[in-house]
Design a protein around this motif. Sequence first.
Motif, PDB file in Angstrom:
ATOM      1  N   TRP A   1       0.831  -1.204   0.000  1.00  0.00           N
ATOM      2  CA  TRP A   1       0.000   0.000   0.000  1.00  0.00           C
ATOM      3  C   TRP A   1       0.868   1.259   0.000  1.00  0.00           C
ATOM      4  CZ3 TRP A   1      -4.463  -1.074  -1.650  1.00  0.00           C
ATOM      5  CH2 TRP A   1      -5.170  -2.200  -1.234  1.00  0.00           C
ATOM      6  N   ALA A   2       2.007   1.179   0.677  1.00  0.00           N
ATOM      7  CA  ALA A   2       2.877   2.358   0.724  1.00  0.00           C
ATOM      8  C   ALA A   2       3.352   2.726  -0.681  1.00  0.00           C
ATOM      9  CB  ALA A   2       4.063   2.090   1.651  1.00  0.00           C
ATOM     10  N   GLU A   3       3.595   1.699  -1.522  1.00  0.00           N
ATOM     11  CA  GLU A   3       4.011   1.963  -2.894  1.00  0.00           C
ATOM     12  C   GLU A   3       2.867   2.575  -3.709  1.00  0.00           C
ATOM     13  OE1 GLU A   3       6.728  -2.090  -2.600  1.00  0.00           O
ATOM     14  OE2 GLU A   3       5.202  -1.916  -4.176  1.00  0.00           O
ATOM     15  N   VAL A   4       1.676   2.076  -3.454  1.00  0.00           N
ATOM     16  CA  VAL A   4       0.523   2.638  -4.164  1.00  0.00           C
ATOM     17  C   VAL A   4       0.372   4.120  -3.802  1.00  0.00           C
ATOM     18  CG1 VAL A   4      -1.965   2.439  -4.582  1.00  0.00           C
ATOM     19  CG2 VAL A   4      -0.616   0.380  -4.081  1.00  0.00           C
ATOM     20  N   ALA A   5       0.489   4.399  -2.488  1.00  0.00           N
ATOM     21  CA  ALA A   5       0.352   5.777  -2.030  1.00  0.00           C
ATOM     22  C   ALA A   5       1.398   6.669  -2.673  1.00  0.00           C
ATOM     23  CB  ALA A   5       0.469   5.823  -0.503  1.00  0.00           C
ATOM     24  N   GLU A   6       2.616   6.164  -2.761  1.00  0.00           N
ATOM     25  CA  GLU A   6       3.693   6.943  -3.360  1.00  0.00           C
ATOM     26  C   GLU A   6       3.389   7.245  -4.828  1.00  0.00           C
ATOM     27  OE1 GLU A   6       8.493   6.754  -2.595  1.00  0.00           O
ATOM     28  OE2 GLU A   6       7.409   4.957  -3.226  1.00  0.00           O
TER      29      GLU A   6
ATOM     30  N   GLU B   1      -5.162  -3.157   7.192  1.00  0.00           N
ATOM     31  CA  GLU B   1      -4.148  -3.366   6.157  1.00  0.00           C
ATOM     32  C   GLU B   1      -2.822  -2.692   6.515  1.00  0.00           C
ATOM     33  OE1 GLU B   1      -4.124  -4.987   3.151  1.00  0.00           O
ATOM     34  OE2 GLU B   1      -6.072  -5.884   3.603  1.00  0.00           O
ATOM     35  N   LEU B   2      -2.910  -1.431   6.967  1.00  0.00           N
ATOM     36  CA  LEU B   2      -1.674  -0.685   7.208  1.00  0.00           C
ATOM     37  C   LEU B   2      -0.966  -1.168   8.466  1.00  0.00           C
ATOM     38  CD1 LEU B   2      -2.805   2.888   6.143  1.00  0.00           C
ATOM     39  CD2 LEU B   2      -1.440   1.235   4.871  1.00  0.00           C
ATOM     40  N   THR B   3      -1.725  -1.573   9.478  1.00  0.00           N
ATOM     41  CA  THR B   3      -1.069  -2.109  10.669  1.00  0.00           C
ATOM     42  C   THR B   3      -0.349  -3.408  10.318  1.00  0.00           C
ATOM     43  OG1 THR B   3      -2.832  -1.140  11.997  1.00  0.00           O
ATOM     44  CG2 THR B   3      -1.423  -2.754  13.083  1.00  0.00           C
ATOM     45  N   HIS B   4      -1.003  -4.250   9.515  1.00  0.00           N
ATOM     46  CA  HIS B   4      -0.357  -5.509   9.140  1.00  0.00           C
ATOM     47  C   HIS B   4       0.838  -5.258   8.220  1.00  0.00           C
ATOM     48  CE1 HIS B   4      -3.336  -7.606  11.281  1.00  0.00           C
ATOM     49  NE2 HIS B   4      -4.281  -7.617  10.385  1.00  0.00           N
ATOM     50  N   GLU B   5       0.723  -4.286   7.321  1.00  0.00           N
ATOM     51  CA  GLU B   5       1.846  -4.008   6.414  1.00  0.00           C
ATOM     52  C   GLU B   5       3.086  -3.585   7.203  1.00  0.00           C
ATOM     53  OE1 GLU B   5       0.899  -2.437   2.525  1.00  0.00           O
ATOM     54  OE2 GLU B   5       2.365  -0.856   2.815  1.00  0.00           O
ATOM     55  N   GLU B   6       2.871  -2.850   8.280  1.00  0.00           N
ATOM     56  CA  GLU B   6       3.994  -2.352   9.073  1.00  0.00           C
ATOM     57  C   GLU B   6       4.477  -3.379  10.094  1.00  0.00           C
ATOM     58  OE1 GLU B   6       5.664   0.492   8.870  1.00  0.00           O
ATOM     59  OE2 GLU B   6       6.940  -0.036  10.571  1.00  0.00           O
ATOM     60  N   PHE B   7       3.543  -4.112  10.705  1.00  0.00           N
ATOM     61  CA  PHE B   7       3.902  -4.937  11.862  1.00  0.00           C
ATOM     62  C   PHE B   7       3.721  -6.437  11.633  1.00  0.00           C
ATOM     63  CE2 PHE B   7       2.719  -0.847  13.789  1.00  0.00           C
ATOM     64  CZ  PHE B   7       3.631  -0.683  14.811  1.00  0.00           C
ATOM     65  N   GLY B   8       3.043  -6.851  10.611  1.00  0.00           N
ATOM     66  CA  GLY B   8       2.702  -8.260  10.440  1.00  0.00           C
ATOM     67  C   GLY B   8       1.425  -8.576  11.187  1.00  0.00           C
ATOM     68  N   ASP B   9       1.119  -9.877  11.364  1.00  0.00           N
ATOM     69  CA  ASP B   9      -0.150 -10.283  11.981  1.00  0.00           C
ATOM     70  C   ASP B   9      -0.116  -9.979  13.475  1.00  0.00           C
ATOM     71  OD1 ASP B   9      -2.658 -11.320  12.404  1.00  0.00           O
ATOM     72  OD2 ASP B   9      -2.187 -13.337  11.706  1.00  0.00           O
ATOM     73  N   GLY B  10      -1.178  -9.403  13.962  1.00  0.00           N
ATOM     74  CA  GLY B  10      -1.275  -9.045  15.373  1.00  0.00           C
ATOM     75  C   GLY B  10      -2.278  -7.933  15.537  1.00  0.00           C
ATOM     76  N   ILE B  11      -2.314  -7.333  16.708  1.00  0.00           N
ATOM     77  CA  ILE B  11      -3.281  -6.271  16.968  1.00  0.00           C
ATOM     78  C   ILE B  11      -2.619  -5.106  17.690  1.00  0.00           C
ATOM     79  CG2 ILE B  11      -5.219  -7.893  17.219  1.00  0.00           C
ATOM     80  CD1 ILE B  11      -4.896  -7.144  20.337  1.00  0.00           C
TER      81      ILE B  11
END
Lengths: 149, 149, 149, 149, 149, 149, 149, 149, 149, 149
Positions: I23-28, J104-114
């Motif tokens: 998603w970061a690439e899409v945003a860019e 989506e963005l939390t998972h993109e940055e951190f992987g699976d979790g909360i």
Amino acid sequence: MISSREQVTQLIVSAKVAKGIKWAEVAEAVGLSKEWVTAACLGQMTFNKQQAEIIGKLFDLSDEAVAWLQIVPYKGTLPTAIPTDPLIYRWYEVVSVYGSTIKELTHEEFGDGIMSAIDFSMDIQRENNPNGDRVRVVLSGKFLPYKSY
Amino acid sequence: MISSREQVTQLIVSAKVAKGIKWAEVAEAVGLSKEWVTAACLGQMTFNKQQAEIIGKLFDLSDEAVAWLQIVPYKGTLPTAIPTDPLIYRWYEVVSVYGSTIKELTHEEFGDGIMSAIDFSMDIQRENNPNGDRVRVVLSGKFLPYKSY
Amino acid sequence: MISSREQVTQLIVSAKVAKGIKWAEVAEAVGLSKEWVTAACLGQMTFNKQQAEIIGKLFDLSDEAVAWLQIVPYKGTLPTAIPTDPLIYRWYEVVSVYGSTIKELTHEEFGDGIMSAIDFSMDIQRENNPNGDRVRVVLSGKFLPYKSY
Amino acid sequence: MISSREQVTQLIVSAKVAKGIKWAEVAEAVGLSKEWVTAACLGQMTFNKQQAEIIGKLFDLSDEAVAWLQIVPYKGTLPTAIPTDPLIYRWYEVVSVYGSTIKELTHEEFGDGIMSAIDFSMDIQRENNPNGDRVRVVLSGKFLPYKSY
Amino acid sequence: MISSREQVTQLIVSAKVAKGIKWAEVAEAVGLSKEWVTAACLGQMTFNKQQAEIIGKLFDLSDEAVAWLQIVPYKGTLPTAIPTDPLIYRWYEVVSVYGSTIKELTHEEFGDGIMSAIDFSMDIQRENNPNGDRVRVVLSGKFLPYKSY
Amino acid sequence: MISSREQVTQLIVSAKVAKGIKWAEVAEAVGLSKEWVTAACLGQMTFNKQQAEIIGKLFDLSDEAVAWLQIVPYKGTLPTAIPTDPLIYRWYEVVSVYGSTIKELTHEEFGDGIMSAIDFSMDIQRENNPNGDRVRVVLSGKFLPYKSY
Amino acid sequence: MISSREQVTQLIVSAKVAKGIKWAEVAEAVGLSKEWVTAACLGQMTFNKQQAEIIGKLFDLSDEAVAWLQIVPYKGTLPTAIPTDPLIYRWYEVVSVYGSTIKELTHEEFGDGIMSAIDFSMDIQRENNPNGDRVRVVLSGKFLPYKSY
Amino acid sequence: MISSREQVTQLIVSAKVAKGIKWAEVAEAVGLSKEWVTAACLGQMTFNKQQAEIIGKLFDLSDEAVAWLQIVPYKGTLPTAIPTDPLIYRWYEVVSVYGSTIKELTHEEFGDGIMSAIDFSMDIQRENNPNGDRVRVVLSGKFLPYKSY
Amino acid sequence: MISSREQVTQLIVSAKVAKGIKWAEVAEAVGLSKEWVTAACLGQMTFNKQQAEIIGKLFDLSDEAVAWLQIVPYKGTLPTAIPTDPLIYRWYEVVSVYGSTIKELTHEEFGDGIMSAIDFSMDIQRENNPNGDRVRVVLSGKFLPYKSY
Amino acid sequence: MISSREQVTQLIVSAKVAKGIKWAEVAEAVGLSKEWVTAACLGQMTFNKQQAEIIGKLFDLSDEAVAWLQIVPYKGTLPTAIPTDPLIYRWYEVVSVYGSTIKELTHEEFGDGIMSAIDFSMDIQRENNPNGDRVRVVLSGKFLPYKSY
């Protein structure tokens, strides 16, 4: 084979995006208000034969689809009892917050009864305003009194 | 001891019936529209000190009740998600049947965004009509656009 | 202090059991149909001053209660969206099973529109029958057509 | 391959629109009331062999579809617990507003028990009226008493 | 002042615990089955005058409470649509898991129609069994056929 | 490719209508009660290998479908929490109206615990009766006591 | 006058806070596990006479309240179908996320059937852990197989 | 084209039945617990690349499906808020009946906070028992305290 | 033929997994924040023509799909009113637990009104922390005051 | 006698209005953030002894009420699953509209979790802005990863 009005609505919606037609143009072609015509195209009102044929031409619909436009539809456009879309939710919020006010003031003016949602019309307009334009909506419904018998 | 605004609303409603006061008279005493004043008396808006004291006198409220009128209330007047009262239900029906139409036409005119339910006013009037008088309601809400960021 | 019509309904219901009055007798005293009068006593309709005073005498109500009978109530008598009481449920079942049939046949005869639940009357009668008596109910509601605008 | 009665209902509904047949004509062909025949075509009642074959011919159904018409269906026609369609909602509103009245008056006349929704018939007619025609519906259901044991 | 049958049920339930009376003893005093008498005491059935007076003596009820026992109650004993109590839930589970089976087999034997829940009786017994005693319940309901008209 | 037991149920149901097989015949072929076999065919119970093959032959199922019949299914046959079908609803009504009675009498006889819905059997029979035949259902479930620990 | 077990639960809860008693101390006084005793105090299990009297002394309950402790209660402690309290919600989340896994693995090991929630015990312990202590819960329920019949 | 993880779950479930693979074998192939691996195969956990490829081979999945196994899924396996399947319902019943007990005892031992459902593991085992084998489940979740700030 | 924005969202989601785009690439590529662009790709915001074409190229979308990206969508991404996914549920829990706090403090600072969810932006960041990294989210919404009229 | 934390919350809320105290002043007296202290006063957090006594003095609470402030409460402040109050609803709308984006963005940055809602803090501030002041909220929650086991 078409087995519900919803399928016709999807055909219209698809064609509208593909062709870039505006609801105002559809209304002009039919010769009625944009509010009623849009509601009808979205499966909430019943077209007569002549109107249905105009819609059919505009959106390249089959004869079967045109026949369906003349059948009274099962009405209701909200996918959930409380709408999730922010624009539509604001209207639900008005009913939620002002519901008892509307009831009190209608009864104070008219006595027991309701404002009809059938003998009803709606007009949506832009209201220019230096602090930001406003959406101005006029609703007009016949007052129907409860009577004793 | 008063522990919620709803209790004050019940006091006002009781006093209103007992004294036979009209909402229009309350609005006149406060010097604002009948729509806003009724909503406020029914626990949906916040009075300022001066307004609250006028209300307090009209309905013989205690100082504690007058203090509560100046506290922002928890809003919402429908006892069920879908209203059972026929008059209020007709408004919900308008949202249900015309919801997608309102959405389409607002977006066609303004683009993506909503009609505010906060920067909002409502005016309810009798419309004389030989076929039966009508309830005419004008809603005016600021258009708030979604913007990208 | 009375703060809702429901409290008056409970007073009437309590007095009715204690005094052993029949709804048919109440209706006779008021001079209207038993259907409308019962609905009104149960908090669904609005009495005028004269009618309210008759009800007040029959059930020994206070002046405040009699005032409430003349205020338009918040309507709806089902404690749950789907009724649990077997007698009332059977009516819901009729709507559930015959709903689309009622819709189709009304539209076939009248076109798009509804049968009014406001300009409406109901008559409940015993129908003698050797195979077991029947409940015969006649519903009559004005047809309200949707019109284009 | 057909795996539910709903699929047959869709076939009938599609054919009805395409061919422009009226429910009254279907009822006449079957030789029964329009109320029962419409309910049966919409998947709420069970046809016998002879009736099913008449329906099959009218709507050009396959043998498999005709077989399904003779199977007792899973009944219920409302897509949501509270109907969204205005015409059907009005019936639900009658149950909501008059529910306790119907209960009280039936019990006053018959004692504890219910009005059957099975040993039941319905008749929908136009009632001419100078103030606007009315929908007149007669419901007749056997009274079934609760007995102690 | 008593304004609903539920209040009488609470009086009975309180007295039953305080006095340590068994439902079987109540049934014997009334001279009917324990199933019907318990249901009636819990506010689901209507006592006649003689029965109500026996109940009134057993539980020290006031005359007003005894009068309420003779009024047809609003029925339904589940506080939520799906019961939370494990014993009652198991019955709901039987309906959930075996619902379509019950429907299929009843229709295979009787054709279209229902098993009455009004002309209905229930008998609950202990069934001795070396692998652990069993609850044996016999339900008997009149078959009510749908007929065409 | 089959991805759920429900798809196999639909295959069985379709084949049953097409071939005109009765559940009683299926039960006889499998050599078990009609109640258990019908529930299993409708996707609520698990067949062993031998039973599944008999079912497979009767309904012309593929090997993959026969394999699915031996997999424990996700159970539950009601499309809505409260059933809309009148026959199944009457059973829900029994739980609703008699729920607290069943609870009280089971506890009076057995103490705290439940009637199992797993170690459970059901038998549905016609009961001849001059006033109209009756559906007679015997439910038998092991009593499972709560114990302290 | 006490008319439900919930009222007794409130008395216990009030007394517990006022006196600063711990559940572990209550369990020790009764001589059973803290899990069962807490559940029973919170209105989910049935005490025998001796246990109820111990509880009665600990919390200064009246004889009537002690009698109620020996009556089988209506079970269920969640105020909403989906719990709002974060601690209890996490358990619901386990059922939501792991539900199908629990089902698959139980069936793989045991075949069709369930883990009993009646013949069931629970043990909650602190598990020391350098990365932060853990809550360790052991659930043990008898496997109850479905059998054909 | 695959547009959701659920489609991959269906592929796995179909292949598992067709090939007769056990979850314990899948877990062994992946080298992790059967509880985590089953949950992951059923669309609740995220595989890393190596694990996803093992799963892909076992179940003959396409590269696209294997890619989806490495995407964090939308979690939750219950088709309804309250599960209908008897095995899963028993777990919900434990939460319903023991919910307040679990809350009280966890707080008594640890203070305010929750048992994590993320830093969490589950172990399901058969417990041999002469009175019938038992399902023994150990849940272990980190205690997370609420802190003031 | 595409008849809803949801179909376009599925195309984007499928292509994203197949191509392994972030998603970061899409945003860019679009030149806006990752929060707004992700929301827009997931069908919650409206792209202008230029933005839509960039998205179309990135995900190989048809012209029809690119046209749909410029149509205001029906918003809302939760499949159930209360989300089942643990990550999204935690946000719902924040609203549930802190809802009244947020309301009180916003009103204490600003008076009656709301924080706009339209004139709104969101920023999600990793916050490095020796005790475990944190998710840091900044929400910024214009305060919209209720005014009397 | 106090039997729930909610009663204490009502006492605090009543006293706060009567005395005209601000949450910011309460927070200052306790020496913690206004967000945590307000949540605790509204019955969502647990005070320690010292804090509870400060609160008790500020609001003139009894010793019993002060004891309740130190008991972990049943949390959750929304009277309905979907909040009706416009200010709180806007937060729910953010979860509804941005839910999948946050995921989506939390998972993109951190992987699976909360993002934890327990190890969590919130800060609400006014942000001056020439186009109208904004509400700025910073949420900070520890990321909790799902791990395989």
